[in-house]
Design a protein around this motif. Sequence first.
Motif, mmCIF file in Angstrom:
data_model
loop_
_atom_site.group_PDB
_atom_site.id
_atom_site.type_symbol
_atom_site.label_atom_id
_atom_site.label_comp_id
_atom_site.label_asym_id
_atom_site.label_seq_id
_atom_site.Cartn_x
_atom_site.Cartn_y
_atom_site.Cartn_z
ATOM 1 N N ALA A 168 3.593 0.668 18.968
ATOM 2 C CA ALA A 168 4.254 1.470 17.952
ATOM 3 C C ALA A 168 4.271 2.910 18.429
ATOM 4 C CB ALA A 168 3.516 1.377 16.626
ATOM 5 N N THR A 169 5.357 3.591 18.222
ATOM 6 C CA THR A 169 5.399 5.006 18.568
ATOM 7 C C THR A 169 6.052 5.793 17.437
ATOM 8 O OG1 THR A 169 7.540 4.827 19.646
ATOM 9 C CG2 THR A 169 5.633 4.592 21.067
ATOM 10 N N ILE A 170 5.623 7.004 17.317
ATOM 11 C CA ILE A 170 6.220 7.920 16.355
ATOM 12 C C ILE A 170 6.396 9.236 17.100
ATOM 13 C CG2 ILE A 170 5.853 9.169 14.196
ATOM 14 C CD1 ILE A 170 3.880 6.786 13.492
ATOM 15 N N HIS A 200 10.685 8.358 3.752
ATOM 16 C CA HIS A 200 9.413 7.695 4.016
ATOM 17 C C HIS A 200 9.706 6.300 4.567
ATOM 18 C CE1 HIS A 200 5.194 6.499 2.268
ATOM 19 N NE2 HIS A 200 5.348 6.164 3.527
ATOM 20 N N LEU A 209 -1.228 3.277 11.266
ATOM 21 C CA LEU A 209 -0.803 4.601 11.700
ATOM 22 C C LEU A 209 -0.123 5.270 10.515
ATOM 23 C CD1 LEU A 209 0.952 3.641 15.081
ATOM 24 C CD2 LEU A 209 -1.456 4.042 14.689
ATOM 25 N N ARG A 265 0.794 -1.226 0.000
ATOM 26 C CA ARG A 265 0.000 0.000 0.000
ATOM 27 C C ARG A 265 0.821 1.268 0.000
ATOM 28 N NH1 ARG A 265 -4.515 0.777 4.426
ATOM 29 N NH2 ARG A 265 -4.596 2.921 3.761
ATOM 30 N N PHE A 266 1.928 1.245 0.721
ATOM 31 C CA PHE A 266 2.671 2.484 0.887
ATOM 32 C C PHE A 266 3.972 2.500 0.088
ATOM 33 C CE2 PHE A 266 0.242 1.795 4.823
ATOM 34 C CZ PHE A 266 -0.614 2.869 4.687
ATOM 35 N N ALA A 323 9.326 14.158 6.802
ATOM 36 C CA ALA A 323 9.372 12.695 6.748
ATOM 37 C C ALA A 323 7.965 12.125 6.905
ATOM 38 C CB ALA A 323 10.283 12.172 7.836
ATOM 39 N N VAL A 324 7.774 10.956 6.366
ATOM 40 C CA VAL A 324 6.455 10.325 6.382
ATOM 41 C C VAL A 324 6.589 8.911 6.948
ATOM 42 C CG1 VAL A 324 4.598 9.463 4.903
ATOM 43 C CG2 VAL A 324 5.651 11.662 4.404
ATOM 44 N N ILE A 325 5.665 8.561 7.810
ATOM 45 C CA ILE A 325 5.725 7.231 8.419
ATOM 46 C C ILE A 325 4.369 6.546 8.332
ATOM 47 C CG2 ILE A 325 6.001 5.981 10.593
ATOM 48 C CD1 ILE A 325 8.036 8.001 11.391
ATOM 49 N N ASP A 326 4.398 5.298 7.926
ATOM 50 C CA ASP A 326 3.193 4.482 7.966
ATOM 51 C C ASP A 326 3.535 3.204 8.696
ATOM 52 O OD1 ASP A 326 1.310 5.978 6.207
ATOM 53 O OD2 ASP A 326 2.991 5.768 4.840
ATOM 54 N N THR A 327 2.884 2.980 9.788
ATOM 55 C CA THR A 327 3.199 1.760 10.518
ATOM 56 C C THR A 327 1.931 0.987 10.827
ATOM 57 O OG1 THR A 327 4.127 0.872 12.564
ATOM 58 C CG2 THR A 327 3.434 3.153 12.624
ATOM 59 N N LYS A 328 2.047 -0.309 10.733
ATOM 60 C CA LYS A 328 0.882 -1.156 10.938
ATOM 61 C C LYS A 328 1.316 -2.426 11.642
ATOM 62 C CE LYS A 328 -2.608 -3.677 8.394
ATOM 63 N NZ LYS A 328 -2.711 -4.455 7.175
ATOM 64 N N PRO A 329 1.288 -2.419 12.958
ATOM 65 C CA PRO A 329 1.572 -3.661 13.658
ATOM 66 C C PRO A 329 0.293 -4.493 13.699
ATOM 67 C CG PRO A 329 1.413 -1.816 15.200
ATOM 68 C CD PRO A 329 0.995 -1.300 13.866
ATOM 69 N N VAL A 336 2.437 9.882 18.205
ATOM 70 C CA VAL A 336 1.469 8.819 18.029
ATOM 71 C C VAL A 336 1.940 7.605 18.796
ATOM 72 C CG1 VAL A 336 0.346 7.350 16.325
ATOM 73 C CG2 VAL A 336 0.894 9.690 15.744
ATOM 74 N N VAL A 365 1.457 8.822 9.358
ATOM 75 C CA VAL A 365 1.852 10.124 9.869
ATOM 76 C C VAL A 365 2.496 10.950 8.765
ATOM 77 C CG1 VAL A 365 3.245 11.299 11.588
ATOM 78 C CG2 VAL A 365 2.120 9.155 12.164
ATOM 79 N N PRO A 408 -4.041 -2.201 13.320
ATOM 80 C CA PRO A 408 -4.000 -0.742 13.433
ATOM 81 C C PRO A 408 -3.175 -0.150 12.280
ATOM 82 C CG PRO A 408 -2.482 -1.762 14.981
ATOM 83 C CD PRO A 408 -2.987 -2.847 14.081
ATOM 84 N N VAL A 422 11.702 10.955 14.470
ATOM 85 C CA VAL A 422 11.623 11.802 13.285
ATOM 86 C C VAL A 422 12.387 13.084 13.532
ATOM 87 C CG1 VAL A 422 10.037 12.723 11.619
ATOM 88 C CG2 VAL A 422 9.308 10.881 13.081
#
Lengths: 381, 482
Positions: A320-322, A268, B409, A50-51, A299-305, B418, B411, B407, A294
């Motif tokens: 997950a943390t950003i 990214h 996320l 997707r990303f 910058a761009v972050i996509d996270t999916k645990p 987050v 950003v 989930p 960051v």
Amino acid sequence: MTAVAEQNAQWLELFTQQPAAEPWIQALREEAFARFSAQGFPTTHHEEWRFTNVAPVTKVARAARPADKPAAIPEQAKPHLAKYASLDHPFVALNTAFLHDVRVITVPRGATLEAPIEITYEGPAEGTAAHPRTLILVGANAQCTIVETYKGEGTYFTNAVTEIVVADSAVVDHYKIQQESLSAYHIATLQAAIGRSAAFSSHSISLGGALTRNDVNAVLSEGSDANINGLYIVNGTQHVDNHTAIDHAKPHATSHELYKGILDGQSHAVFNGKIIVRQDAQKTDSKQTNKNLVLSDDAVIDTKPELQIWADDVRCTHGATIGQLDSEMLFYLQSRGIGRKDARNLLIYAFAQDIVDRIKVQSLRDSLERTLFEKFHEHPE
Amino acid sequence: MSDSTQTIETFANQEYKWGFVTDIEADAIPRGLNEDVIRLISAKKNEPEWLLDWRLKAYRHWLDMEEPSWANVTYPPIDYQNIIYYAAPKTKTDAPKSLEEVDPELLKTYEKLGIPLKEQEMLAGVAVDAVFDSVSVATTFKEKLKAQGIIFCSFSEAVQEHPELVKKYLGSVVPASDNFFAALNSAVFSDGSFCYVPKGVRCPMELSTYFRINAKDTGQFERTLIVADEGAYVSYLEGCTAPMRDTNQLHAAVVELVALDHAQIKYSTVQNWYPGDKDGKGGIYNFVTKRGACRGVNSKISWTQVETGSAITWKYPSCLLIGENSVGEFYSVALTNNWQQADTGTKMIHIGKNTTSTIVSKGISAGHGQNTYRGGVKILKSATGARNYSQCDSLLLGDKCGAHTFPYLEVRNTSAQVEHEASTSKIGEDQIFYCRQRGISTEDAVSMIVHGFCKEVFRELPMEFAVEAQKLLGVSLEGSVG
């Protein structure tokens, strides 16, 4: 649609131009190519992609590789080669379709290797693609350390697949250092089959590459333990995508996963961590963490645990943390006479150190520490 | 262990108490869906031209859409032509003006459900709008609310009396073409509730809607629209039940909330549609689109849901945090027992500066239930200083159920913070042992632990609902505790 057909035609041409291989390899190649053609390159409409847009990658394939004669594949590798990594992954299929020179490493039963086994893959020539393939077979009760390094110069595409078979009670530490050129594309899959009571650890360090995609997949047997760690440091317009899938197929296994990322510039980062606990995998203990630091505004972050749990007697957590550098921590250091720039570097360094400390190979740790130091010490304010 | 498993099982196997059918004559239209049906529904409701056009547009769009298949639920294909899209209880008068005119049969039903409308007229309690099959039957406390300028009525009434408000806000949060089920709802929605709280007014009581599907083979498609003008506050409750039938019934609702500057909306749901029997036969398909827009600065929307019913739940109450400093909250308890499946969660879309969102989701799976949390947190480039905290915990009771967490996320602005945390576990044998040691029976111990697990969410519910939710949880879990 026509673009896809065109690309497939191009790859078909490359495929047919390959020098012939032994019949059983040829059969593997053909099956894989059929699977690849059926799927095509993934688009961002695929959940798993997707990303990450692989469009630029697919264009690097103009020239074929030199047709040198491959080294013979040892007999004991035959039952294992291409039996673990799934051809549902289009790039694994592509790699298998171009199966040529396979590096096979076998560690005999009960052997303990003190020195790490080092494998280095140099990137191919400008504008070409390479499909490095590694098969690591570790016998029961054996112990070994493997370091895979990827580097190169210019614009090229590395599409690597590594399969690791860890037999019962073996202990394997795997390190992958990705230092490709900043204009290179790197897509790699690591597939580990972990035997009963075996311990496997993977450390994936991503520093280079314009576009990087790592898939780390592990299937755990009864009583086994997996430690999956990762560190990615990206800047500029770099794109890094880490996908992990830990499949608790059997009971009493444990897994720990920690991925940390430092992002600067317009980079990214994508993280997708999957933990699957099968119905009979009771007493599973699994932990997954993804932390992102960051440093820039763009910058761009996509996270999916992701957790998929089908058993009940389990303990699974993920987090997950950003975030940015903690201003209070900065203040604390500054109040003790450390300059702002140094304080900042110190904190970044400490963030990464968490992963670096987990590396057991001294020389590797030293060189990584050096790299980090250079990277952040010269970092402009 | 086996002892406690048994207790859990007895605890979880309590039966659905709201499964009776009210013998009331219904005015239903023929099965199936086409433009004529939509025209018929619209005509029955005496709707203005623009609304009919809106419906038809939605319908035409729906024809081009595909049913979504990404959710972690499985069900046989739905035959959309085999559903009755409109059923209304036949009453002597077409539209009851007051409670006295409402069919006594109907009132009895609500009494059975525990919402004595009459009684509530006397007690300073909750103002109820009750929706029976497709139409709204009675709204209590209307006069009292009117004195403060609050409009609380059925949707069809709002269309007649406040068309300008409806026209302004209808579809502004969930557009007709938003998704497959929202488009279907937009085409055929029959009634629902409408609420408008004017500037600076704090709604003096909890507003409430009770939905009930009574007629067979009907689908319920209601639409709720709540608008809180500048500085207004409203707390809204929603409850639902349905008779027991062995065929599946479809419920596809749309809820839209709009909060302007400094406004606050609190939306609570206790969803208890018929979940199907022990073997997974029958039950309601609850495919709902709920979304709130925090349009103004300092606005706040809070969703609280207790999902114990429905064979399949597909529901993601979301917040669009547009105004600066706006706040979105989502508190959820979702329980799946027997063969229930739930794919639920939320979406928090941070657009404005310094927006904050909190997600607390508790999933409980028992029997063969499959419980999925699917949540999205999106921080757009413009949302400087955004903050999100998500926590989703799952509790597994039994070895045939499943708990899944997806989930997302995303950003785009890095000044954001987050955090996401999730855990999955079962009730520890040591925890049960500890309670047993102190003379607490296994069943009580389990129910205590489950209630403790959900407490964070129940605390957010208004008093009356918190009690109901706890009872409901006990009943839904009956026979599954172990």
